[in-house]
Design an enzyme around this catalytic site. Structure first.
Site, PDB file in Angstrom:
ATOM      1  N   GLU A  60     -10.109  18.903  -5.906  1.00 50.98           N
ATOM      2  CA  GLU A  60     -10.543  17.616  -6.453  1.00 50.98           C
ATOM      3  C   GLU A  60     -11.254  17.760  -8.275  1.00 50.98           C
ATOM      4  OE1 GLU A  60     -14.075  18.637  -4.108  1.00 50.98           O
ATOM      5  OE2 GLU A  60     -13.323  19.013  -1.776  1.00 50.98           O
ATOM      6  N   THR A  61     -10.340  19.011  -9.275  1.00 50.98           N
ATOM      7  CA  THR A  61     -10.720  18.605 -10.185  1.00 50.98           C
ATOM      8  C   THR A  61      -9.592  18.111 -11.322  1.00 50.98           C
ATOM      9  OG1 THR A  61      -9.573  21.172 -10.563  1.00 50.98           O
ATOM     10  CG2 THR A  61     -12.251  20.911 -10.081  1.00 50.98           C
ATOM     11  N   PHE A  72      13.578  22.785 -13.858  1.00 54.62           N
ATOM     12  CA  PHE A  72      12.988  22.213 -13.826  1.00 54.62           C
ATOM     13  C   PHE A  72      12.420  22.064 -12.322  1.00 54.62           C
ATOM     14  CE2 PHE A  72       8.631  20.352 -13.813  1.00 54.62           C
ATOM     15  CZ  PHE A  72       7.102  21.400 -14.864  1.00 54.62           C
ATOM     16  N   PHE A 112       1.322  27.988 -14.342  1.00 58.73           N
ATOM     17  CA  PHE A 112       1.438  28.394 -15.562  1.00 58.73           C
ATOM     18  C   PHE A 112       2.259  28.910 -16.295  1.00 58.73           C
ATOM     19  CE2 PHE A 112      -1.062  28.698 -19.412  1.00 58.73           C
ATOM     20  CZ  PHE A 112      -1.076  27.565 -19.746  1.00 58.73           C
ATOM     21  N   HIS A 142      -7.769  20.743 -12.640  1.00 56.41           N
ATOM     22  CA  HIS A 142      -6.984  20.822 -13.135  1.00 56.41           C
ATOM     23  C   HIS A 142      -5.883  21.173 -13.066  1.00 56.41           C
ATOM     24  CE1 HIS A 142      -6.409  25.774 -13.320  1.00 56.41           C
ATOM     25  NE2 HIS A 142      -5.406  25.826 -11.910  1.00 56.41           N
ATOM     26  N   ARG A 155       8.950  18.289   0.449  1.00 57.52           N
ATOM     27  CA  ARG A 155      10.190  18.822  -1.113  1.00 57.52           C
ATOM     28  C   ARG A 155      10.841  20.126  -0.314  1.00 57.52           C
ATOM     29  NH1 ARG A 155       6.783  14.468  -0.575  1.00 57.52           N
ATOM     30  NH2 ARG A 155       7.076  12.499  -1.966  1.00 57.52           N
ATOM     31  N   CYS A 175       4.745  25.414  -7.615  1.00 57.46           N
ATOM     32  CA  CYS A 175       4.127  24.051  -7.263  1.00 57.46           C
ATOM     33  C   CYS A 175       2.561  24.036  -6.557  1.00 57.46           C
ATOM     34  CB  CYS A 175       3.582  24.049  -4.933  1.00 57.46           C
ATOM     35  SG  CYS A 175       2.947  22.898  -4.047  1.00 57.46           S
ATOM     36  N   VAL A 176       2.706  22.897  -7.751  1.00 60.88           N
ATOM     37  CA  VAL A 176       0.777  21.954  -7.693  1.00 60.88           C
ATOM     38  C   VAL A 176       0.451  21.303  -6.656  1.00 60.88           C
ATOM     39  CG1 VAL A 176      -0.747  21.628  -9.561  1.00 60.88           C
ATOM     40  CG2 VAL A 176       1.197  23.348 -10.744  1.00 60.88           C
ATOM     41  N   ILE A 177      -0.729  21.848  -6.279  1.00 60.71           N
ATOM     42  CA  ILE A 177      -1.194  20.951  -5.344  1.00 60.71           C
ATOM     43  C   ILE A 177      -2.582  19.568  -6.196  1.00 60.71           C
ATOM     44  CG2 ILE A 177      -2.402  20.049  -3.036  1.00 60.71           C
ATOM     45  CD1 ILE A 177       0.141  22.252  -1.912  1.00 60.71           C
TER      46      ILE A 177
END
Length: 176
Positions: free
Chosen positions: A92-93, A120, A64, A95, A134, A87-89
């Site tokens: 469960e939410t 990006f 972010f 977010h 990746r 990196c965003v994995i």
């Protein structure tokens, strides 16, 4: 397009980066992945002629914060382009959705408001294995792609500015 068994990091012809300067903002969150992305980006910049002293790396806590880190480069340095790596994995939410949307929109807005290429290199995956695949794994390295994109965009901007200056000079001569 399916990514099964395909290296996605084919970058094609990349212009020389010999006279270019780059800022790289890398997220500390998911460090195993982001450091691999960083290695790929630096390798690609060097391979295409960028001098080591023309690569500036700064770290931010998470994906972010990449937008603000990139803005700092635009505001306080003389880099030609910025590469953001994160990196965003999926968890469960929701977010994941908010972070991905925020950084994507933030970087896009920053690019157009500062008239500066910002490549990006943010992975948005379902699990850690997809991210590793990746970030130097079987699907290539998104850091390589982001660096190649930054080089290509700086070259395009330089070309367009040159053409604009040539047109301006011609218009001035036509007026006189």
């Amino acid at each position: 397009m399916s990514t099964k068994n395909k290296n996605l990091s084919s970058v094609g012809d990349v212009p020389s980066a010999a006279d270019m300067k780059f800022g790289i903002v890398v997220a500390e969150w998911n460090e195993q992945v982001t450091m691999a992305l960083l290695d790929g980006a630096i390798k690609t910049l060097l391979l295409n002629g960028c001098k080591e002293q023309n690569i500036i790396v700064k770290h931010v806590p998470g994906t972010f914060e990449l937008t603000m880190g990139a803005q700092f480069f635009a505001e306080y340095t003389d880099v030609d382009a910025v590469i953001v790596l994160g990196c965003v994995i999926q968890g469960e939410t929701r977010h994941f959705d908010f972070i991905c949307q925020g950084v994507t929109q933030g970087v896009t807005n920053l690019m157009t408001s500062w008239n500066m290429p910002i490549a990006f290199g943010v992975l948005t995956t379902n699990d850690m294995q997809q991210a590793l695949d990746r970030a130097g794994g079987k699907y290539g390295n998104k850091g390589d792609e982001a660096a190649a994109t930054a080089i290509k965009m700086v070259a395009l901007q330089n070309e367009m500015e040159k053409e604009d200056n040539s047109s301006s000079e011609k218009r001035k001569m036509d007026v006189n």
